[in-house]
Scaffold this motif. Structure first.
Motif, PDB file in Angstrom:
ATOM      1  N   HIS A   1       4.214   5.329 -13.373  1.00 46.22           N
ATOM      2  CA  HIS A   1       3.814   4.224 -14.238  1.00 46.22           C
ATOM      3  C   HIS A   1       3.704   2.885 -13.502  1.00 46.22           C
ATOM      4  O   HIS A   1       3.453   1.862 -14.136  1.00 46.22           O
ATOM      5  N   THR A   2       3.891   2.898 -12.199  1.00 48.09           N
ATOM      6  CA  THR A   2       3.825   1.655 -11.444  1.00 48.09           C
ATOM      7  C   THR A   2       2.378   1.167 -11.339  1.00 48.09           C
ATOM      8  O   THR A   2       1.528   1.882 -10.799  1.00 48.09           O
ATOM      9  N   PRO A   3       2.072  -0.028 -11.827  1.00 50.21           N
ATOM     10  CA  PRO A   3       0.698  -0.535 -11.704  1.00 50.21           C
ATOM     11  C   PRO A   3       0.400  -0.959 -10.270  1.00 50.21           C
ATOM     12  O   PRO A   3       1.196  -1.664  -9.644  1.00 50.21           O
ATOM     13  N   LEU A   4      -0.731  -0.505  -9.763  1.00 52.92           N
ATOM     14  CA  LEU A   4      -1.109  -0.806  -8.387  1.00 52.92           C
ATOM     15  C   LEU A   4      -2.313  -1.739  -8.342  1.00 52.92           C
ATOM     16  O   LEU A   4      -3.206  -1.663  -9.183  1.00 52.92           O
ATOM     17  N   VAL A   5      -2.319  -2.592  -7.341  1.00 52.96           N
ATOM     18  CA  VAL A   5      -3.456  -3.474  -7.080  1.00 52.96           C
ATOM     19  C   VAL A   5      -3.721  -3.434  -5.572  1.00 52.96           C
ATOM     20  O   VAL A   5      -2.904  -2.939  -4.797  1.00 52.96           O
ATOM     21  N   SER A   6      -4.873  -3.958  -5.168  1.00 53.19           N
ATOM     22  CA  SER A   6      -5.172  -4.076  -3.741  1.00 53.19           C
ATOM     23  C   SER A   6      -4.713  -5.448  -3.242  1.00 53.19           C
ATOM     24  O   SER A   6      -5.033  -6.472  -3.858  1.00 53.19           O
ATOM     25  N   ASN A   7      -3.971  -5.446  -2.136  1.00 53.57           N
ATOM     26  CA  ASN A   7      -3.544  -6.736  -1.574  1.00 53.57           C
ATOM     27  C   ASN A   7      -4.656  -7.339  -0.719  1.00 53.57           C
ATOM     28  O   ASN A   7      -5.776  -6.816  -0.671  1.00 53.57           O
ATOM     29  N   ARG A   8      -4.368  -8.406  -0.028  1.00 55.59           N
ATOM     30  CA  ARG A   8      -5.423  -9.111   0.715  1.00 55.59           C
ATOM     31  C   ARG A   8      -5.958  -8.302   1.893  1.00 55.59           C
ATOM     32  O   ARG A   8      -7.010  -8.638   2.456  1.00 55.59           O
TER      33      ARG A   8
END
Length: 242
Positions: A129-136
């Motif tokens: 359930h951990t929401p992931l995003v792309s870092n820089r």
């Protein structure tokens, strides 16, 4: 462990069933890589190129071999709080270890670029359930807003094991990373007395070279695990190969 959509898309090529069992090919080393004082930027470039030449079947075979070694590693068998990474740029993939760790009651954490800090990391709890995003850098990581909750992260000193990616390593256990110094800064405290995690580097065997230039700020590792061997710094010819 099921990957959230962002991670599933990023790692899709790593999850096909193995089809070939041939050895990973080692390409001839450039003379730049053979010399212990070689320029670190040149080393990174050449080692990333070498890693990038692995075929999909070679990557799958290496991943399976790596997981077999990790599952027999005494430190990992005792650990309860383990940090690993989502692979990027051809890094060897250990994410299939997550299910095995969870069955043992262990907790998994991912590195996150720490907000308002120079090149250092947070370690945030990772599950379905951990929401992931792309870092820089374009690398998937837990959303900063999710990790900002103290109950969802762990201080670096409180981890039992940290599995970290490498760009290269040598027979003495020296290593070279991407050059940002994130792990070196985050684990600089390990040079002092006090609680600390075991630091274990992961790499493809083709990333091994005879010798690497070592800098004063490089944090020593407790072990390096590849698909072919376990290197423990300070144990000359004492590597575990099974």
């Amino acid at each position: 462990m099921l990957k959230p959509p962002a991670a599933r898309a990023a790692l899709a090529n790593h999850y096909s069933p193995p089809s070939l069992s041939r050895d990973v090919t080692l390409w001839p080393l450039s003379s730049e890589l053979d010399h212990p004082t070689a320029d670190r930027r040149a080393l990174r470039r050449l080692l990333r190129q070498r890693r990038g030449q692995l075929t999909a079947p070679e990557r799958r075979n290496a991943e399976q071999a790596l997981l077999r070694r990790l599952k027999r590693l005494p430190e990992l068998l005792r650990a309860r709080d383990i940090a690993l990474y989502l692979p990027n740029d051809g890094e060897i993939d250990a994410t299939r270890l997550c299910r095995w760790l969870q069955r043992r009651g262990a907790r998994v954490y991912l590195p996150v670029l720490r907000p308002f800090a120079v090149n250092s990391l947070w370690f945030v709890r990772y599950d379905d359930h951990t929401p992931l995003v792309s870092n820089r850098f374009g690398i998937a990581e837990p959303d900063t807003r999710f990790g900002a909750h103290k109950g969802r992260r762990l201080p670096a000193w409180a981890l039992d094991i940290v599995l970290m990616p490498l760009v290269g390593f040598d027979e003495a256990g020296a290593r070279i990373g991407m050059g940002g110094g994130f792990y070196d800064r985050s684990f600089g405290f390990t040079r002092r007395a006090g609680p600390r995690p075991r630091l274990i580097g992961l790499a493809h065997h083709c990333q091994k070279v005879p010798a690497l230039p070592v800098q004063a700020w490089d944090i020593p590792l407790d072990a390096i695990v590849s698909d072919r061997e376990i290197v423990r710094p300070g144990r000359r010819h004492g590597n575990a190969s099974s």
